[in-house]
Design a protein around this motif. Structure first.
Motif, PDB file in Angstrom:
ATOM      1  N   ASN A 119      35.189   3.415 -47.514  1.00 16.65           N
ATOM      2  CA  ASN A 119      35.248   3.693 -46.201  1.00 16.65           C
ATOM      3  C   ASN A 119      36.428   3.040 -45.224  1.00 16.65           C
ATOM      4  O   ASN A 119      36.407   2.895 -44.103  1.00 16.65           O
ATOM      5  CB  ASN A 119      34.042   3.680 -45.214  1.00 16.65           C
ATOM      6  N   SER A 120      37.330   2.774 -45.969  1.00 21.24           N
ATOM      7  CA  SER A 120      38.755   2.128 -45.440  1.00 21.24           C
ATOM      8  C   SER A 120      39.780   2.936 -45.814  1.00 21.24           C
ATOM      9  O   SER A 120      40.652   3.505 -44.941  1.00 21.24           O
ATOM     10  CB  SER A 120      38.778   0.668 -46.132  1.00 21.24           C
ATOM     11  N   ASN A 121      40.173   2.945 -47.178  1.00 17.22           N
ATOM     12  CA  ASN A 121      41.159   3.962 -47.662  1.00 17.22           C
ATOM     13  C   ASN A 121      41.158   4.247 -49.061  1.00 17.22           C
ATOM     14  O   ASN A 121      41.903   5.043 -49.711  1.00 17.22           O
ATOM     15  CB  ASN A 121      42.621   3.883 -47.374  1.00 17.22           C
ATOM     16  N   GLY A 122      40.015   3.630 -49.655  1.00 13.63           N
ATOM     17  CA  GLY A 122      39.433   3.808 -51.201  1.00 13.63           C
ATOM     18  C   GLY A 122      40.616   3.046 -52.272  1.00 13.63           C
ATOM     19  O   GLY A 122      40.401   3.020 -53.616  1.00 13.63           O
ATOM     20  N   CYS A 123      41.448   2.155 -51.709  1.00 17.11           N
ATOM     21  CA  CYS A 123      42.327   1.316 -52.449  1.00 17.11           C
ATOM     22  C   CYS A 123      41.584   0.440 -53.183  1.00 17.11           C
ATOM     23  O   CYS A 123      40.317   0.061 -53.102  1.00 17.11           O
ATOM     24  CB  CYS A 123      43.246   0.466 -51.469  1.00 17.11           C
ATOM     25  N   ILE A 124      42.202   0.197 -54.676  1.00 12.35           N
ATOM     26  CA  ILE A 124      41.613  -0.807 -55.476  1.00 12.35           C
ATOM     27  C   ILE A 124      42.285  -2.010 -55.449  1.00 12.35           C
ATOM     28  O   ILE A 124      43.407  -2.222 -55.408  1.00 12.35           O
ATOM     29  CB  ILE A 124      41.492  -0.206 -56.959  1.00 12.35           C
ATOM     30  N   GLY A 125      41.471  -3.150 -55.471  1.00 12.97           N
ATOM     31  CA  GLY A 125      42.119  -4.406 -55.722  1.00 12.97           C
ATOM     32  C   GLY A 125      42.746  -5.003 -54.540  1.00 12.97           C
ATOM     33  O   GLY A 125      43.882  -5.729 -54.811  1.00 12.97           O
ATOM     34  N   THR A 126      42.519  -4.546 -53.091  1.00 13.36           N
ATOM     35  CA  THR A 126      43.265  -4.911 -51.941  1.00 13.36           C
ATOM     36  C   THR A 126      43.213  -6.193 -51.914  1.00 13.36           C
ATOM     37  O   THR A 126      42.100  -6.878 -51.662  1.00 13.36           O
ATOM     38  CB  THR A 126      43.014  -4.248 -50.879  1.00 13.36           C
ATOM     39  N   ALA A 127      44.469  -7.144 -51.713  1.00 14.14           N
ATOM     40  CA  ALA A 127      44.409  -8.558 -51.193  1.00 14.14           C
ATOM     41  C   ALA A 127      43.668  -8.959 -50.216  1.00 14.14           C
ATOM     42  O   ALA A 127      42.962  -9.824 -50.140  1.00 14.14           O
ATOM     43  CB  ALA A 127      45.972  -8.941 -51.268  1.00 14.14           C
ATOM     44  N   ASP A 128      43.915  -8.155 -48.826  1.00 15.99           N
ATOM     45  CA  ASP A 128      43.429  -8.420 -47.704  1.00 15.99           C
ATOM     46  C   ASP A 128      41.877  -8.076 -47.608  1.00 15.99           C
ATOM     47  O   ASP A 128      41.236  -8.135 -46.658  1.00 15.99           O
ATOM     48  CB  ASP A 128      44.356  -7.940 -46.579  1.00 15.99           C
TER      49      ASP A 128
END
Length: 672
Positions: A324-333
């Motif tokens: 529910n944010s943007n679906g990114c994988i492995g996001t550092a922040d």
């Protein structure tokens, strides 16, 4: 009966399979996936000629009265009653970070016990769990299924007839492929007419009807027992050209092996979970009132929104989904705020968060001298998708991978040569991600007392600390992780992160024997002094020169945990006192610009004070939020402090930051 949470975790396995109850009572409405979409589940008790419902709402049944609900680290426990018996049900998700085999085994338990009110058990007795075919797809489709005889039990399964594995890389989609299993003493794949007959008579039978809605059902006929729910995604992660299976399946095991494993290890697994939860509760009770509830609310979703796999080198990858944010994988922040939980219980998992970013940062397509934001969109590690260049020319016409586009799959960005110029600098987070990566690396290494990952990537870490040295003290106008109200220049909290990042690099120099530790320690101390001078007297503003403003200075946390105290105790206490003054019913706002907050950062800020009562005053409104929020979804980290409504973001891994007070108390990171 007091409400505890906005939604209660039922079965939490991974980012693709996570089932919740959003209702005040378990049989007061339908269950949902973490996405908020209804996925109907029925829990039935057949007792002395009558069928009762304890989960979901099914015509022809009597609803049991819910007497109690409670949560622990691994389980959600319910008590129901009627005139003839008491029913206890426990939904267990064995997400233990200390045992990777159990953590990655995609099986949950549903424990139950029936206690007759007159002491005499009825002869006509059975308990059933029923899953609706909506479990199989995002949009309605035809399903197929069956029953598999196992060793002393049976497993029913279903899935889409056209099971397009890895066919979607999007945010609020789960699951849209794979196979769902329910296992018990006996199991059935049945149409709705057969389910109706079971409700009426308690007798299950096989009926083959194509044009009816289909279900899978497991039935037990003893007064005490358990069911198993499982999800097999078939392929878990695409990782820069490699198709990786779930860690549990990496050596050729199947979902049937997972069911057998969970059945054979059932008692031992529950014993280990109970022992952990006992210690977990003890640690939480030492923090303050209701903190255990808050930590339990965060625990399962924080772990369950990751996927554990192993790369071709035999190294673990612990990959988050930005739910529910943007679906990114492995996001550092997204990894950064979550790590207190994992540093406490298995810092190797933090290293598993870092490896993908390190690997992508070495690829030609990533030309910047700062750290990347992400490595793709779950479940595709195909290269950073944040901040894509949208220029209208023939070399960028296919770069459509962008949040909001509704992409099914993304281009293989990691393969592109540097000349492609894919990324727009204006939409990057340079100071943010450099600080995140260096701090996380130092914390994981200190917690594990092992520094190989820092040594292997020292060149990247050194390049990133140079970036912080150049641009960290006075960050230019740029994105950061809290840019909801717009990004700005001279962001003081971002500058603090840069300083702690420089300090963290000094630790890595000292512990690996590479680089000049004293140089970076001195630089961090000098920058901290200069920052405080530029910030001026009193509470530090949101940005240099913006007197009368504030923001949560949560980035001071790791300076406290490492024991350097570049930001002295008096300054931290002053900040906390001011935050308390700004408290609304559901928490202190993130900064001056709006009344919403981030719950993970509030818990980081509780660690800035030595006064337990002040810390409790900061986190207590979040407990109130949990019981009063009108948004019945998994624990949101971004919500309004006055109305309690989720602004955005739920079921996110960042809530691992709720455990920051326990991490502080443990002192496992203290080196000074």
């Amino acid at each position: 009966m007091k409400r505890l949470l906005p939604a209660y975790p039922i079965w939490v396995i991974d980012p693709m399979f996570s089932v919740w109850s959003p209702s005040e009572t378990l049989n007061g409405g339908d269950t949902i996936f973490w996405t908020g979409k209804i996925r109907k589940t029925y829990g039935l008790v057949r007792y002395d000629g009558k069928t009762y419902t304890f989960m979901g709402q099914l015509p022809g049944t009597d609803a049991l009265k819910q007497e109690d609900v409670s949560v622990s680290a691994y389980a959600t426990d319910y008590v129901f009653s009627c005139e003839k018996f008491v029913l206890r049900v426990s939904f267990v998700s064995p997400l233990t970070p200390k045992n990777l085999e159990v953590l990655s085994c995609p099986v949950c338990y549903t424990e139950y016990e029936i206690i007759p009110n007159n002491g005499i058990m009825a002869q006509d007795l059975s308990v059933a769990l029923v899953l609706d075919e909506g479990y199989c797809y995002e949009e309605a489709d035809r399903v197929t299924g069956g029953v598999i005889p196992m060793n002393g039990y049976e497993a029913a399964y279903f899935s889409r007839r056209r099971n397009l594995v890895m066919s979607s890389a999007n945010d609020c989609v789960a699951p849209d492929w794979g196979d769902i299993y329910i296992a018990g003493g006996e199991a059935w794949y049945i149409p709705s007419s057969a389910l109706d007959r079971f409700v009426q008579s308690g007798v299950a039978e096989y009926i083959h009807i194509n044009n009816e809605r289909h279900y899978i059902m497991a039935v037990e006929k003893s007064a005490k027992g358990y069911f198993m729910t499982a999800f097999d995604d078939r392929i878990a992660i695409f990782y820069f050209g490699d198709w990786l299976k779930d860690y549990f399946f990496k050596d050729g095991r199947t979902v049937l092996d997972a069911l057998d494993f969970s059945r054979q290890k059932h008692d031992a697994i529950l014993c280990d979970l109970a022992a952990f939860d006992k210690e977990f509760k003890k640690d939480c009770d030492a923090i303050g009132k209701d903190y255990y509830l808050l930590a339990c609310a965060a625990y399962r979703q924080s772990i369950g929104a990751h996927k554990l796999v192993e790369n071709r080198k035999g190294e673990i990858l612990f990959l988050s989904k930005e739910c529910n944010s943007n679906g990114c994988i492995g996001t550092a922040d997204v990894s950064y705020p979550s790590i207190p939980l994992f540093l406490l219980y298995n810092p190797e998992l933090v290293k598993g968060m870092l490896r993908g970013i390190f690997e992508f940062a070495r690829m030609p397509v990533w030309k910047f001298d700062f750290a990347p934001h992400d490595i793709g969109t779950y479940p595709y590690c195909c290269g950073q998708v944040y901040g894509i260049n949208r220029s209208q020319d023939k070399y960028n016409c296919g770069n459509t991978a962008r949040w909001g586009d509704g992409m099914l799959t993304h281009p293989m960005l990691y393969q592109r040569p540097a000349a492609c110029d894919i990324y727009d600098f204006n939409y990057q987070m340079p100071v943010e991600e450099c600080g995140n990566m260096i701090i996380m690396t130092a914390a994981a290494c200190v917690a594990s007392k092992e520094y190989a990952i820092a040594e292997e990537n020292f060149d990247l870490l050194e390049k990133w600390v140079v970036y912080l040295e150049k641009y960290g003290l006075k960050p230019e106008n740029q994105l950061c992780t809290d840019d909801f109200a717009g990004h700005l220049a001279n962001n003081i909290n971002l500058a603090i992160k840069a300083i702690v990042g420089i300090e963290s690099f000094g630790i890595l120099c000292e512990k690996t024997g590479r680089g000049d530790a004293e140089k970076y320690y001195a630089l961090a101390a000098d920058y901290a002094k200069r920052l405080k001078e530029m910030a001026g007297d009193g509470v530090m503003p949101l940005a240099y020169g913006q007197k009368g403003t504030y923001s949560l200075k949560y980035n001071m946390l790791f300076d406290k945990l490492f024991g350097f105290n570049l930001f002295e105790n008096s300054l931290c206490e002053q900040e906390v006192a001011y935050y308390i003054e700004q408290n609304n019913r559901y928490g202190v706002p993130l900064d001056t610009r709006a009344d919403y907050t981030k719950s993970d950062w509030i818990l980081w800020c509780t660690c800035l004070t030595a006064d337990p009562q002040k810390a409790e005053t900061l986190y207590a409104p979040i407990v109130t939020y949990l019981s009063e929020s009108p948004t019945h979804l998994p624990f949101s980290d971004w919500y309004g402090t006055q109305d309690g409504k989720c602004v955005h973001f739920f079921n996110r891994t960042v809530q691992g930051g709720i455990l920051a007070p326990i991490l502080k108390k443990s002192e496992i990171l203290k080196i000074k």
